[in-house]
Write a protein that holds these residues in place. Sequence first.
Motif, PDB file in Angstrom:
ATOM      1  N   ALA A 113       0.830  -1.205   0.000  1.00  0.00           N
ATOM      2  CA  ALA A 113       0.000   0.000   0.000  1.00  0.00           C
ATOM      3  C   ALA A 113       0.862   1.252   0.000  1.00  0.00           C
ATOM      4  O   ALA A 113       0.561   2.223  -0.709  1.00  0.00           O
ATOM      5  CB  ALA A 113      -0.937  -0.007   1.203  1.00  0.00           C
ATOM      6  N   ASP A 114       1.951   1.253   0.765  1.00  0.00           N
ATOM      7  CA  ASP A 114       2.868   2.395   0.774  1.00  0.00           C
ATOM      8  C   ASP A 114       3.525   2.578  -0.591  1.00  0.00           C
ATOM      9  O   ASP A 114       3.670   3.699  -1.080  1.00  0.00           O
ATOM     10  CB  ASP A 114       3.957   2.218   1.839  1.00  0.00           C
ATOM     11  N   LEU A 115       3.925   1.470  -1.200  1.00  0.00           N
ATOM     12  CA  LEU A 115       4.529   1.526  -2.526  1.00  0.00           C
ATOM     13  C   LEU A 115       3.531   2.067  -3.548  1.00  0.00           C
ATOM     14  O   LEU A 115       3.870   2.921  -4.373  1.00  0.00           O
ATOM     15  CB  LEU A 115       5.025   0.141  -2.941  1.00  0.00           C
ATOM     16  N   LEU A 116       2.299   1.610  -3.476  1.00  0.00           N
ATOM     17  CA  LEU A 116       1.259   2.088  -4.387  1.00  0.00           C
ATOM     18  C   LEU A 116       1.036   3.589  -4.209  1.00  0.00           C
ATOM     19  O   LEU A 116       0.915   4.320  -5.194  1.00  0.00           O
ATOM     20  CB  LEU A 116      -0.045   1.317  -4.183  1.00  0.00           C
ATOM     21  N   ASP A 117       1.020   4.064  -2.970  1.00  0.00           N
ATOM     22  CA  ASP A 117       0.870   5.501  -2.710  1.00  0.00           C
ATOM     23  C   ASP A 117       2.014   6.292  -3.321  1.00  0.00           C
ATOM     24  O   ASP A 117       1.797   7.352  -3.918  1.00  0.00           O
ATOM     25  CB  ASP A 117       0.793   5.781  -1.204  1.00  0.00           C
ATOM     26  N   THR A 118       3.239   5.793  -3.176  1.00  0.00           N
ATOM     27  CA  THR A 118       4.407   6.456  -3.765  1.00  0.00           C
ATOM     28  C   THR A 118       4.274   6.532  -5.277  1.00  0.00           C
ATOM     29  O   THR A 118       4.523   7.572  -5.886  1.00  0.00           O
ATOM     30  CB  THR A 118       5.697   5.692  -3.390  1.00  0.00           C
ATOM     31  N   VAL A 119       3.867   5.427  -5.891  1.00  0.00           N
ATOM     32  CA  VAL A 119       3.712   5.371  -7.350  1.00  0.00           C
ATOM     33  C   VAL A 119       2.639   6.355  -7.812  1.00  0.00           C
ATOM     34  O   VAL A 119       2.865   7.149  -8.740  1.00  0.00           O
ATOM     35  CB  VAL A 119       3.373   3.931  -7.806  1.00  0.00           C
ATOM     36  N   LEU A 120       1.480   6.332  -7.174  1.00  0.00           N
ATOM     37  CA  LEU A 120       0.379   7.197  -7.603  1.00  0.00           C
ATOM     38  C   LEU A 120       0.706   8.673  -7.403  1.00  0.00           C
ATOM     39  O   LEU A 120       0.359   9.508  -8.249  1.00  0.00           O
ATOM     40  CB  LEU A 120      -0.906   6.823  -6.859  1.00  0.00           C
ATOM     41  N   THR A 121       1.395   9.012  -6.334  1.00  0.00           N
ATOM     42  CA  THR A 121       1.804  10.399  -6.101  1.00  0.00           C
ATOM     43  C   THR A 121       2.784  10.856  -7.174  1.00  0.00           C
ATOM     44  O   THR A 121       2.662  11.953  -7.721  1.00  0.00           O
ATOM     45  CB  THR A 121       2.430  10.550  -4.704  1.00  0.00           C
ATOM     46  N   SER A 122       3.746  10.018  -7.495  1.00  0.00           N
ATOM     47  CA  SER A 122       4.727  10.356  -8.519  1.00  0.00           C
ATOM     48  C   SER A 122       4.070  10.541  -9.874  1.00  0.00           C
ATOM     49  O   SER A 122       4.365  11.493 -10.606  1.00  0.00           O
ATOM     50  CB  SER A 122       5.795   9.265  -8.612  1.00  0.00           C
ATOM     51  N   LEU A 123       3.153   9.646 -10.225  1.00  0.00           N
ATOM     52  CA  LEU A 123       2.471   9.739 -11.515  1.00  0.00           C
ATOM     53  C   LEU A 123       1.612  11.001 -11.592  1.00  0.00           C
ATOM     54  O   LEU A 123       1.560  11.657 -12.631  1.00  0.00           O
ATOM     55  CB  LEU A 123       1.614   8.495 -11.760  1.00  0.00           C
ATOM     56  N   ASP A 124       0.967  11.352 -10.489  1.00  0.00           N
ATOM     57  CA  ASP A 124       0.169  12.577 -10.443  1.00  0.00           C
ATOM     58  C   ASP A 124       1.064  13.806 -10.601  1.00  0.00           C
ATOM     59  O   ASP A 124       0.721  14.732 -11.336  1.00  0.00           O
ATOM     60  CB  ASP A 124      -0.616  12.634  -9.136  1.00  0.00           C
ATOM     61  N   ASP A 125       2.208  13.803  -9.924  1.00  0.00           N
ATOM     62  CA  ASP A 125       3.155  14.913 -10.028  1.00  0.00           C
ATOM     63  C   ASP A 125       3.677  15.083 -11.461  1.00  0.00           C
ATOM     64  O   ASP A 125       3.979  16.193 -11.885  1.00  0.00           O
ATOM     65  CB  ASP A 125       4.354  14.711  -9.094  1.00  0.00           C
ATOM     66  N   SER A 126       3.775  13.976 -12.189  1.00  0.00           N
ATOM     67  CA  SER A 126       4.284  13.997 -13.562  1.00  0.00           C
ATOM     68  C   SER A 126       3.198  14.284 -14.590  1.00  0.00           C
ATOM     69  O   SER A 126       3.454  14.238 -15.788  1.00  0.00           O
ATOM     70  CB  SER A 126       4.938  12.656 -13.904  1.00  0.00           C
ATOM     71  N   GLY A 184       8.641   9.100 -21.369  1.00  0.00           N
ATOM     72  CA  GLY A 184       9.983   8.957 -20.802  1.00  0.00           C
ATOM     73  C   GLY A 184      10.169   9.778 -19.535  1.00  0.00           C
ATOM     74  O   GLY A 184      10.776   9.318 -18.559  1.00  0.00           O
ATOM     75  N   ALA A 185       9.627  10.987 -19.521  1.00  0.00           N
ATOM     76  CA  ALA A 185       9.746  11.846 -18.345  1.00  0.00           C
ATOM     77  C   ALA A 185       8.974  11.274 -17.162  1.00  0.00           C
ATOM     78  O   ALA A 185       9.445  11.312 -16.018  1.00  0.00           O
ATOM     79  CB  ALA A 185       9.249  13.251 -18.673  1.00  0.00           C
ATOM     80  N   ILE A 186       7.795  10.731 -17.417  1.00  0.00           N
ATOM     81  CA  ILE A 186       7.005  10.096 -16.354  1.00  0.00           C
ATOM     82  C   ILE A 186       7.799   8.932 -15.767  1.00  0.00           C
ATOM     83  O   ILE A 186       7.893   8.780 -14.540  1.00  0.00           O
ATOM     84  CB  ILE A 186       5.640   9.610 -16.889  1.00  0.00           C
ATOM     85  N   ALA A 187       8.360   8.099 -16.624  1.00  0.00           N
ATOM     86  CA  ALA A 187       9.125   6.934 -16.173  1.00  0.00           C
ATOM     87  C   ALA A 187      10.352   7.362 -15.365  1.00  0.00           C
ATOM     88  O   ALA A 187      10.621   6.807 -14.292  1.00  0.00           O
ATOM     89  CB  ALA A 187       9.538   6.084 -17.369  1.00  0.00           C
ATOM     90  N   ASP A 188      11.099   8.342 -15.860  1.00  0.00           N
ATOM     91  CA  ASP A 188      12.286   8.820 -15.143  1.00  0.00           C
ATOM     92  C   ASP A 188      11.927   9.366 -13.770  1.00  0.00           C
ATOM     93  O   ASP A 188      12.592   9.073 -12.771  1.00  0.00           O
ATOM     94  CB  ASP A 188      13.011   9.901 -15.953  1.00  0.00           C
ATOM     95  N   HIS A 242       2.497   0.452 -16.037  1.00  0.00           N
ATOM     96  CA  HIS A 242       2.560   0.529 -17.493  1.00  0.00           C
ATOM     97  C   HIS A 242       2.323   1.985 -17.880  1.00  0.00           C
ATOM     98  O   HIS A 242       1.303   2.565 -17.514  1.00  0.00           O
ATOM     99  CB  HIS A 242       1.466  -0.332 -18.140  1.00  0.00           C
ATOM    100  N   ILE A 243       3.252   2.551 -18.627  1.00  0.00           N
ATOM    101  CA  ILE A 243       3.125   3.931 -19.105  1.00  0.00           C
ATOM    102  C   ILE A 243       3.097   3.870 -20.629  1.00  0.00           C
ATOM    103  O   ILE A 243       4.057   3.413 -21.249  1.00  0.00           O
ATOM    104  CB  ILE A 243       4.299   4.808 -18.621  1.00  0.00           C
ATOM    105  N   PHE A 244       1.984   4.308 -21.202  1.00  0.00           N
ATOM    106  CA  PHE A 244       1.756   4.176 -22.637  1.00  0.00           C
ATOM    107  C   PHE A 244       1.608   5.527 -23.320  1.00  0.00           C
ATOM    108  O   PHE A 244       1.139   6.482 -22.710  1.00  0.00           O
ATOM    109  CB  PHE A 244       0.420   3.465 -22.898  1.00  0.00           C
ATOM    110  N   ARG A 245       1.916   5.550 -24.608  1.00  0.00           N
ATOM    111  CA  ARG A 245       1.371   6.608 -25.460  1.00  0.00           C
ATOM    112  C   ARG A 245      -0.082   6.202 -25.720  1.00  0.00           C
ATOM    113  O   ARG A 245      -0.409   5.011 -25.745  1.00  0.00           O
ATOM    114  CB  ARG A 245       2.133   6.705 -26.786  1.00  0.00           C
ATOM    115  N   PRO A 246      -1.000   7.159 -25.919  1.00  0.00           N
ATOM    116  CA  PRO A 246      -2.427   6.825 -26.040  1.00  0.00           C
ATOM    117  C   PRO A 246      -2.756   5.782 -27.119  1.00  0.00           C
ATOM    118  O   PRO A 246      -3.571   4.892 -26.889  1.00  0.00           O
ATOM    119  CB  PRO A 246      -3.072   8.169 -26.360  1.00  0.00           C
TER     120      PRO A 246
END
Length: 127
Positions: A15-28, A60-64, A99-103
């Motif tokens: 759950a902590d890992l998921l929170d970290t991931v979702l926060t990072s993705l939102d920030d990006s 690429g920026a989201i992934a980095d 998974h980070i995709f182009r649309p």
Amino acid sequence: MSTPLTASVSKDLAADLLDTVLTSLDDSKAEDPVTLDIAGKSSLADHMVIVSGRSHRHVGAIADHLLKDLKVARAGKATVEGLATCDWVLIDAGDVIVHIFRPEVRGFYNLEKMWAPDTDETPQYIS
């Protein structure tokens, strides 16, 4: 008796890992996030997160950014695939697979339909 305690600690870490991931993705500014609980469907991970980026550069920026945030959070070493082309980047962070995709690519593979529960409310990505 130790099994429930271990399972509880593992779920808290996931759950902590998921929170970290979702926060990072939102920030990006990742677009159209979908989080799927796959704990009962696969032994690969507990959660799968699927997002889109607007272009190769954005993917690429989201992934980095996510990889840096995982490192800061001391979430272990994530495995990365697809960063060279940035059409579809897969980041395996252990209990969470991202998974980070182009649309266009996301619409073609439609992982939401493949992994979501079979209900009328199954999320589907339509580009």
